[in-house]
Motif scaffolding. Sequence first.
Motif, PDB file in Angstrom:
ATOM      1  N   UNK A 114      41.686  34.309   0.780  1.00 35.16           N
ATOM      2  CA  UNK A 114      41.491  32.860   0.440  1.00 35.16           C
ATOM      3  C   UNK A 114      41.049  31.859   1.711  1.00 35.16           C
ATOM      4  N   UNK A 115      40.229  31.099   1.333  1.00 36.62           N
ATOM      5  CA  UNK A 115      39.736  30.184   2.423  1.00 36.62           C
ATOM      6  C   UNK A 115      39.095  30.637   3.561  1.00 36.62           C
ATOM      7  N   UNK A 116      38.329  31.995   3.202  1.00 36.80           N
ATOM      8  CA  UNK A 116      37.821  32.700   4.346  1.00 36.80           C
ATOM      9  C   UNK A 116      36.276  32.935   3.889  1.00 36.80           C
ATOM     10  N   UNK A 158      34.982  34.837  13.057  1.00 37.27           N
ATOM     11  CA  UNK A 158      36.232  34.330  12.137  1.00 37.27           C
ATOM     12  C   UNK A 158      35.859  34.955  10.650  1.00 37.27           C
ATOM     13  N   UNK A 188      31.911  29.527   9.332  1.00 35.40           N
ATOM     14  CA  UNK A 188      33.435  29.736   9.054  1.00 35.40           C
ATOM     15  C   UNK A 188      34.032  28.443   9.132  1.00 35.40           C
ATOM     16  N   UNK A 189      33.866  27.623  10.373  1.00 37.90           N
ATOM     17  CA  UNK A 189      34.515  26.207  10.564  1.00 37.90           C
ATOM     18  C   UNK A 189      34.295  25.228   9.402  1.00 37.90           C
ATOM     19  N   UNK A 206      36.819  26.393   6.482  1.00 41.99           N
ATOM     20  CA  UNK A 206      37.991  26.275   6.827  1.00 41.99           C
ATOM     21  C   UNK A 206      38.309  24.828   6.713  1.00 41.99           C
ATOM     22  N   UNK A 207      37.532  23.773   7.272  1.00 40.92           N
ATOM     23  CA  UNK A 207      37.790  22.376   7.301  1.00 40.92           C
ATOM     24  C   UNK A 207      36.883  21.661   6.368  1.00 40.92           C
ATOM     25  N   UNK A 208      36.354  22.077   5.268  1.00 42.50           N
ATOM     26  CA  UNK A 208      35.604  21.641   4.246  1.00 42.50           C
ATOM     27  C   UNK A 208      36.027  20.182   3.973  1.00 42.50           C
ATOM     28  N   UNK A 209      37.389  19.796   4.030  1.00 43.02           N
ATOM     29  CA  UNK A 209      37.750  18.635   3.437  1.00 43.02           C
ATOM     30  C   UNK A 209      37.542  17.317   4.466  1.00 43.02           C
ATOM     31  N   UNK A 266      34.238  17.180  10.629  1.00 43.48           N
ATOM     32  CA  UNK A 266      34.350  18.561  11.157  1.00 43.48           C
ATOM     33  C   UNK A 266      32.988  19.478  10.736  1.00 43.48           C
TER      34      UNK A 266
END
Lengths: 205, 322
Positions: free
Chosen positions: B40-42, B60, B278-279, B282-285, B289
């Motif tokens: 998850x979240x990957x 990543x 990947x970044x 991970x930091x979609x919120x 970023x």
Amino acid sequence: MSGINIGVLAVQGDVTENIMATKMAIEELGLDGIVTEVKTPEQISDLDGLVIPGGESTVIGTLSLVNGSLKKIKEKIASGMPVFGICAGMIMLSKKAKDRVVGEMDQPLLDFLDVKIERNAFGRQKDSFESEISMDKIGIKKFQGVFIRAPSIIETGKDVEVLSKFNEKIIAVKQGNIIGTSFHPELTGDLSLHKYFVSLIKAKH
Amino acid sequence: MIPLSGDLGDTKGVIKEKIGSFGITRGTSTLKRGFAHMLKNGVVMDVTTVEQAQIAEEAGAVAVMVLDKLPSDVRKAGGVARTASIRIIQEIMDSVTIPVMAKCRIGHVYEAMVLQETNVDMIDESEVLTPADENRHIWKWDFTSPFVNGARNLGEALRRIEEGAAMIRTKGEPGTGNVAEAVIHIKNVNTELRRIKSIYDAGDEQDLISVAREFKVSYSIVEETASLGRLPVVNFAAGGISTPADAAYLMTLGCDGVFVGSGIFKADDAKERAQAIVLATTFWEDPDKVKEAQKMIDERQSMLGLDTKNLELRMQERGSTA
């Protein structure tokens, strides 16, 4: 005194399951506290305890290095914050890791838990398994171990207490306020290990 | 705890053995679905060579998916698309530490058996390859290895879960570099989930039964899914993701993670793009970023892509009515 503040590192992996398990553990212990997802150094700095969940250790390591969380977690553990590393989380806490097939790894680690880890020690996904294990030293006689591409511990330092073994392989350890397991308690519905971790935080709080 | 709705429990894929004095069980739903939870979240990246797999791991990626050709090349080449060369799959398994997945044709039980024997970590019964049996998907309960399947709507997703899929992904339209269809599919699933949740909340069993008939699945899986208000297994987005913003957008729609097919290794800046996606996942919120991630790629190097309206081959339709 206000309630305890526990975070689950939410970079990658099974975060929600650990939030649920920790919340239920707090409730069953009749304690006052909150459990939240943490991702940034600011969120981590307020914590009384941290769970590093299962996932892929290379991903969790690389990404928590990028935004400075890794450094903040190190500071917090150095100051005595209890931390619970599950599978990938235990790899993250260790000093050294190698892969069963690929060999020595150069991946970002927290470098606290004085153990050497063998990643994917039981094989690939088809070899993943469930089995009943025990952690007598912390009063858990029976526990359903869910091992998913699980690591094992192949060397331990002198301050490391072995909590459980599976067929001669070390699968759970404790070093001061650090706990690491090869298996996934958050997938079982058995809260005893999360409750034990919460009580460590409570004692320190 | 992971929800186990639709679980068949004691099936051929579940194996009881002994290791030393310990009795063990392999191939349970907890292990199969649990594996998907660890992703998850990957970002799972399509790769065709060892070199691409290593780039993916370093960037990543949470897992790699091995193909013989990237989906956009499958589209161009025509002919019959089959599972990847076993030798390449094995070489990749020996050179990265992250999970390795591979695709088999829809309904091709023996391609799946071969992949299970090869010991890949997850099998994708995929519409990108030419279907072997569009009327009958693989009965995945017979396998110890977990499966992921594509779906365009909730009914299709639940049919696949009832056949034993441990994970679902949207189909999108593979190999187009166009995220439009994936967006439609995830919104379809979300809308239908809201609909059955509201029926469940209203306690209207008769209406839930008609939903089960419409979806061609059992009442029990509809009831449990409705009570959860989400799919009972991990749900990723796939099909046409090309940029960090694409990945972040799909995460905002409630996906648990993303598969990127041709989008990375068909771009001219694969390495940077892999890291950037990947970044952003991970930091979609955090829009700042995601902007930083988007800045790492050059739009002039993105794959050209295709309009999904006038395609000769719509891969997403393969096996969707069964």
